[in-house]
Design an enzyme around this catalytic site. Sequence first.
Site, PDB file in Angstrom:
ATOM      1  N   GLY A 124      -5.864 -20.330  -5.091  1.00 49.94           N
ATOM      2  CA  GLY A 124      -5.335 -20.152  -3.743  1.00 49.94           C
ATOM      3  C   GLY A 124      -4.818 -21.479  -3.216  1.00 49.94           C
ATOM      4  O   GLY A 124      -4.432 -22.375  -3.988  1.00 49.94           O
ATOM      5  N   ILE A 128      -6.317 -24.063  -1.785  1.00 47.84           N
ATOM      6  CA  ILE A 128      -7.071 -25.250  -2.204  1.00 47.84           C
ATOM      7  C   ILE A 128      -6.830 -25.538  -3.684  1.00 47.84           C
ATOM      8  O   ILE A 128      -6.589 -26.682  -4.076  1.00 47.84           O
ATOM      9  CB  ILE A 128      -8.569 -25.073  -1.908  1.00 47.84           C
ATOM     10  N   ILE A 175     -16.339 -27.591  -5.214  1.00 48.18           N
ATOM     11  CA  ILE A 175     -16.108 -27.739  -3.777  1.00 48.18           C
ATOM     12  C   ILE A 175     -15.955 -26.351  -3.143  1.00 48.18           C
ATOM     13  O   ILE A 175     -15.421 -26.225  -2.042  1.00 48.18           O
ATOM     14  CB  ILE A 175     -14.868 -28.623  -3.482  1.00 48.18           C
ATOM     15  N   ARG A 195     -18.505 -22.862  -3.382  1.00 48.56           N
ATOM     16  CA  ARG A 195     -19.836 -22.499  -2.892  1.00 48.56           C
ATOM     17  C   ARG A 195     -20.813 -22.687  -4.043  1.00 48.56           C
ATOM     18  O   ARG A 195     -20.477 -22.450  -5.212  1.00 48.56           O
ATOM     19  CB  ARG A 195     -19.875 -21.043  -2.404  1.00 48.56           C
ATOM     20  N   ASP A 247     -20.236 -30.789  -4.037  1.00 45.89           N
ATOM     21  CA  ASP A 247     -20.254 -30.817  -2.576  1.00 45.89           C
ATOM     22  C   ASP A 247     -21.051 -29.647  -2.012  1.00 45.89           C
ATOM     23  O   ASP A 247     -21.308 -29.600  -0.814  1.00 45.89           O
ATOM     24  CB  ASP A 247     -18.817 -30.783  -2.031  1.00 45.89           C
ATOM     25  N   GLU A 254     -28.585 -25.055   0.338  1.00 40.53           N
ATOM     26  CA  GLU A 254     -28.283 -26.173   1.226  1.00 40.53           C
ATOM     27  C   GLU A 254     -29.158 -26.122   2.482  1.00 40.53           C
ATOM     28  O   GLU A 254     -29.413 -25.039   3.010  1.00 40.53           O
ATOM     29  CB  GLU A 254     -26.803 -26.129   1.626  1.00 40.53           C
ATOM     30  N   HIS A 275     -21.751 -31.256   1.516  1.00 40.28           N
ATOM     31  CA  HIS A 275     -20.850 -30.200   1.981  1.00 40.28           C
ATOM     32  C   HIS A 275     -19.904 -30.749   3.062  1.00 40.28           C
ATOM     33  O   HIS A 275     -19.915 -30.315   4.208  1.00 40.28           O
ATOM     34  CB  HIS A 275     -21.627 -28.998   2.519  1.00 40.28           C
TER      35      HIS A 275
END
Length: 320
Positions: free
Chosen positions: A152, A154, A231, A233, A257, A262, A280
Amino acid sequence: MKEEILVLLPIFAPTLAALEERYTVHKLWLAPDRPAFLSEVAPRVRAMVTSGLVGCDAATMQALPKLEIVACYGSPRATLDTAAAKARGIVCTRTPDDIEASVADLAMGLMLDVMRRITVCDRFVRDRRWEKELAPAGREVRGKGCGIIGFGGIGQGVARRAQAFDMAVSYFGPRKKDTPLPYYNDLAAMAAAVDVLVVCCPLLPETRDLVDVRVLEALGRGKGQGYVINIARGPVVNEAALITALREKRIAGAGLDVYWDEPRVPQALLDMDNVVLAPHVGTHTQEVREERGRKVLANLEAHFAGQPVPYLVPENDTRR
């Protein structure tokens, strides 16, 4: 008299300060007894501020009978129960922004860091080891194969940046895109053909544990020289399999990240020098935070003024 709002978590400090200037702000995260705190403020709270990652569930909405609007700092995916909000007539808002470049920049930063061992060398200098020995050698980024999972906005941003570093780019996804770059419909096959996997896809039932033992074994042609950059999930990458692959030197390193639980990061990852860890921060830039803050304030101001709210959450927005 100021309107009373509930903020679920600490957000960008200047935005929180601006909210406190305009409203009476109740900070849920500071309450030692959250249910009691909610019960006490509920009769007066007309608005809630949350984040895209935290969102808001039906139970929290139910505890606030006067709630009229949920102002999300960021864009919620599956974190905000829009169906429960709609049933109550609660307005749900977001702060749409252009984060693709920011996240793609971080992906390349993590790649450069772990491959060229920048953070490792930083510690090497700070520990004054340079005065006694040679720094550990990194690996070239140029000329390597970069496989992008999810193509996509990113993923395409990562591709452009990787190409600028003279990397050979390919991609994996559910369908072929309109690009001359090589496409793989078999992730393990792409992993075997590249040196670096960059995870950019959304977290969906079909992408959970997508990067598993089979993919990690294939990465870098199974020579222990591949890298994983995540980067997206945390649960897209099987964390246990990743830790094992790193510990046993089946891959050379990782730049992360995002994580499964988390902000709790496994001690095994913290102990490894071949892993670069970020908290993150893909969208955590001054520019993005300021833009989101302005839009949170605009959404609340419009609502309380009885004007159309500018940044509504689209109906059926279930992206993650």
